[in-house]
Design a protein around this motif. Structure first.
Motif, mmCIF file in Angstrom:
data_model
loop_
_atom_site.group_PDB
_atom_site.id
_atom_site.type_symbol
_atom_site.label_atom_id
_atom_site.label_comp_id
_atom_site.label_asym_id
_atom_site.label_seq_id
_atom_site.Cartn_x
_atom_site.Cartn_y
_atom_site.Cartn_z
ATOM 1 N N LEU A 137 52.394 61.271 -7.561
ATOM 2 C CA LEU A 137 52.844 59.894 -7.728
ATOM 3 C C LEU A 137 53.711 59.694 -8.972
ATOM 4 O O LEU A 137 54.282 58.617 -9.168
ATOM 5 N N LEU A 138 53.823 60.719 -9.794
ATOM 6 C CA LEU A 138 54.690 60.624 -10.975
ATOM 7 C C LEU A 138 56.111 61.112 -10.694
ATOM 8 O O LEU A 138 56.954 61.098 -11.592
ATOM 9 N N LYS A 139 56.396 61.527 -9.477
ATOM 10 C CA LYS A 139 57.745 62.025 -9.167
ATOM 11 C C LYS A 139 58.844 61.008 -9.462
ATOM 12 O O LYS A 139 59.900 61.368 -9.998
ATOM 13 N N PRO A 140 58.644 59.726 -9.165
ATOM 14 C CA PRO A 140 59.695 58.762 -9.523
ATOM 15 C C PRO A 140 59.901 58.607 -11.029
ATOM 16 O O PRO A 140 60.904 58.044 -11.463
ATOM 17 N N LEU A 141 58.974 59.141 -11.824
ATOM 18 C CA LEU A 141 59.079 59.058 -13.281
ATOM 19 C C LEU A 141 59.533 60.375 -13.906
ATOM 20 O O LEU A 141 59.503 60.533 -15.124
ATOM 21 N N GLY A 142 59.932 61.339 -13.076
ATOM 22 C CA GLY A 142 60.479 62.580 -13.614
ATOM 23 C C GLY A 142 59.577 63.787 -13.543
ATOM 24 O O GLY A 142 59.882 64.826 -14.130
ATOM 25 N N TYR A 143 58.448 63.673 -12.830
ATOM 26 C CA TYR A 143 57.574 64.829 -12.642
ATOM 27 C C TYR A 143 58.180 65.696 -11.542
ATOM 28 O O TYR A 143 57.872 65.558 -10.365
ATOM 29 N N LEU A 144 59.079 66.597 -11.953
ATOM 30 C CA LEU A 144 59.872 67.354 -10.988
ATOM 31 C C LEU A 144 59.361 68.780 -10.787
ATOM 32 O O LEU A 144 59.520 69.356 -9.712
ATOM 33 N N THR A 145 58.778 69.370 -11.820
ATOM 34 C CA THR A 145 58.233 70.718 -11.728
ATOM 35 C C THR A 145 56.725 70.635 -11.611
ATOM 36 O O THR A 145 56.038 70.259 -12.569
ATOM 37 N N GLU A 146 56.193 70.949 -10.443
ATOM 38 C CA GLU A 146 54.765 70.798 -10.215
ATOM 39 C C GLU A 146 53.975 71.812 -11.039
ATOM 40 O O GLU A 146 54.282 73.001 -11.059
ATOM 41 N N LEU A 147 52.939 71.332 -11.703
ATOM 42 C CA LEU A 147 52.108 72.178 -12.549
ATOM 43 C C LEU A 147 51.124 72.979 -11.708
ATOM 44 O O LEU A 147 50.576 72.460 -10.723
ATOM 45 N N PRO A 148 50.856 74.240 -12.076
ATOM 46 C CA PRO A 148 49.788 74.982 -11.400
ATOM 47 C C PRO A 148 48.437 74.390 -11.792
ATOM 48 O O PRO A 148 48.307 73.716 -12.819
ATOM 49 N N LEU A 149 47.438 74.652 -10.988
ATOM 50 C CA LEU A 149 46.127 74.050 -11.219
ATOM 51 C C LEU A 149 45.532 74.368 -12.596
ATOM 52 O O LEU A 149 44.929 73.480 -13.216
ATOM 53 N N PRO A 150 45.690 75.592 -13.138
ATOM 54 C CA PRO A 150 45.161 75.845 -14.488
ATOM 55 C C PRO A 150 45.784 74.935 -15.552
ATOM 56 O O PRO A 150 45.101 74.486 -16.479
ATOM 57 N N ALA A 151 47.084 74.646 -15.420
ATOM 58 C CA ALA A 151 47.741 73.751 -16.381
ATOM 59 C C ALA A 151 47.241 72.319 -16.208
ATOM 60 O O ALA A 151 47.071 71.590 -17.189
ATOM 61 N N ILE A 152 46.993 71.921 -14.974
ATOM 62 C CA ILE A 152 46.444 70.592 -14.719
ATOM 63 C C ILE A 152 45.030 70.494 -15.275
ATOM 64 O O ILE A 152 44.634 69.481 -15.860
ATOM 65 N N SER A 153 44.273 71.581 -15.121
ATOM 66 C CA SER A 153 42.901 71.610 -15.626
ATOM 67 C C SER A 153 42.849 71.338 -17.127
ATOM 68 O O SER A 153 41.926 70.692 -17.626
ATOM 69 N N ALA A 154 43.860 71.803 -17.850
ATOM 70 C CA ALA A 154 43.904 71.596 -19.296
ATOM 71 C C ALA A 154 44.100 70.133 -19.667
ATOM 72 O O ALA A 154 43.847 69.732 -20.807
ATOM 73 N N LEU A 155 44.560 69.331 -18.711
ATOM 74 C CA LEU A 155 44.752 67.904 -18.953
ATOM 75 C C LEU A 155 43.510 67.082 -18.620
ATOM 76 O O LEU A 155 43.502 65.865 -18.801
ATOM 77 N N VAL A 156 42.475 67.738 -18.134
ATOM 78 C CA VAL A 156 41.214 67.048 -17.839
ATOM 79 C C VAL A 156 40.323 67.193 -19.066
ATOM 80 O O VAL A 156 39.587 68.166 -19.208
ATOM 81 N N GLN A 157 40.417 66.246 -19.959
ATOM 82 C CA GLN A 157 39.687 66.316 -21.221
ATOM 83 C C GLN A 157 38.993 65.004 -21.532
ATOM 84 O O GLN A 157 39.571 63.927 -21.371
ATOM 85 N N LEU A 158 37.749 65.123 -22.006
ATOM 86 C CA LEU A 158 36.994 63.981 -22.499
ATOM 87 C C LEU A 158 36.350 64.354 -23.826
ATOM 88 O O LEU A 158 36.014 65.521 -24.063
ATOM 89 N N ARG A 159 36.166 63.350 -24.687
ATOM 90 C CA ARG A 159 35.533 63.561 -25.993
ATOM 91 C C ARG A 159 34.451 62.509 -26.176
ATOM 92 O O ARG A 159 34.746 61.322 -26.282
#
Length: 346
Positions: A137-159
């Protein structure tokens, strides 16, 4: 400041798997402000995410008149809203608030009338993980190169930052270095195929016999449902936390243990996002399978019964034999490979 609204008004696990959208927005637009729109009971997740700058409470928004709702969205002066979870009211209010870019999926009729950027996205039969689908859903905002799942996993963070009740702090003070401290979360509130109390009871026994400490978590209502289970397995449990913790406190408690075992529930995804061991129990059929809903995190994993999905399970989810075919011994053996995570997240 450039501001983006991200709407996800459903459950805790869904919110966790939407966090990569917030993190990717921060990477696409450094210094931007990300506002997550969600339900009251999910606010603690937003508060614990480093990518989320503010939380707009959807339940509070519902109490306002339509002009007040429009004003509430206009207040943020957002340049875009991303409807990760379709919501008719928010779609209409965002349109009336004249948010310049309104992004939704093409297969929701309400978005054809309220959004000006439509993304072709069919979730049910997609081979992609939920987090990968959300990022589309971020494609209209410039998300053009799809991230592999390990890179996406790094964005799942809570503190986790909220302190625990004194009685639970005392319980944690009894933890022994080098010993695994494991949470079992038996219920799913209908969000996933359940493994069954008999399996969780056997797992508690096996973990206790192996020298580990076992804690049970759940809501107050689930605690009442589990009364007989908790009594029968009291000798194998280090603590019953059902109904004793807010969501924010549950985050902190999870962060102070080594890991959690559950079906595909919110707490499973919370544990993964907190960097704890997170072992999910899954059936093999779509769309409930781990290919779509596996937890994402540095120590996240899952167990799934390796056989084609059967029609009986699809017709009677509560009696799913596929997930119940996973044995307690198999799960205990997987946990025995874990290493202690002594440094709690903060």
């Amino acid at each position: 400041m450039r501001t983006f609204l991200v709407s996800r008004t459903d459950a805790i696990g869904d919110i966790v798997l939407t966090l990569p959208v917030c993190g990717q927005l921060q990477q696409l637009f450094p210094g931007c402000r990300v506002v997550l729109i969600g339900r009251t009971y999910t606010q603690a997740v937003a508060d614990a995410c480093p990518w989320v700058d503010a939380f707009l409470n959807y339940d509070e928004l519902l109490k306002l008149s339509e002009p007040e709702q429009v004003a509430a969205l206009r207040h943020y002066q957002a340049e875009a809203i991303v409807h990760v979870f379709p919501n008719k009211l928010l779609a209409r209010v965002a349109q009336k608030a004249n948010i310049p870019l309104r992004i939704g999926t093409r297969n929701r009729w309400i978005h054809w009338f309220t959004c000006n950027r439509l993304v072709p996205l069919s979730r049910r039969h997609s081979p992609l993980h939920e987090a990968q689908l959300n990022l589309q859903l971020l494609k209209p905002l410039g998300y053009l190169t799809e991230l592999p799942l390990p890179a996406i996993s790094a964005l799942v963070q809570l503190r986790a930052t909220v302190p625990l009740p004194a009685t639970v702090e005392l319980l944690l003070a009894q933890l022994i270095p080098g010993q695994l401290n494991i949470i079992l979360h038996p219920r799913s509130r209908g969000s996933a195929r359940e493994w069954g109390l008999a399996h969780f009871g056997m797992l508690a026994r096996l973990l206790h016999q192996a020298g580990h400490r076992v804690f049970i978590t759940g809501t107050a209502a689930e605690g009442q449902e589990l009364a007989a289970f908790l009594h029968e397995n009291a000798a194998f449990l280090a603590g019953d936390l059902t109904g004793r913790l807010t969501l924010a406190q549950l985050l902190t408690f999870i962060a102070h243990t080594d890991g959690l075992v559950a079906a595909s529930t919110g707490p499973l995804h919370l544990a993964a996002a907190l960097g704890r061991h997170a072992l999910g129990l899954y059936p093999p059929m779509r769309p409930a399978h781990p290919g779509r809903w596996a937890p994402l995190g540095p120590h996240a994993e899952y167990v799934v019964f390796d056989r084609p999905a059967c029609s009986a399970c699809r017709e009677s989810p509560a009696a799913c034999s596929c997930i119940k075919a996973i044995t307690a011994a198999e799960v205990a053996a997987r946990i025995q490979t874990w290493h202690p995570l002594s440094s709690a997240q903060s």
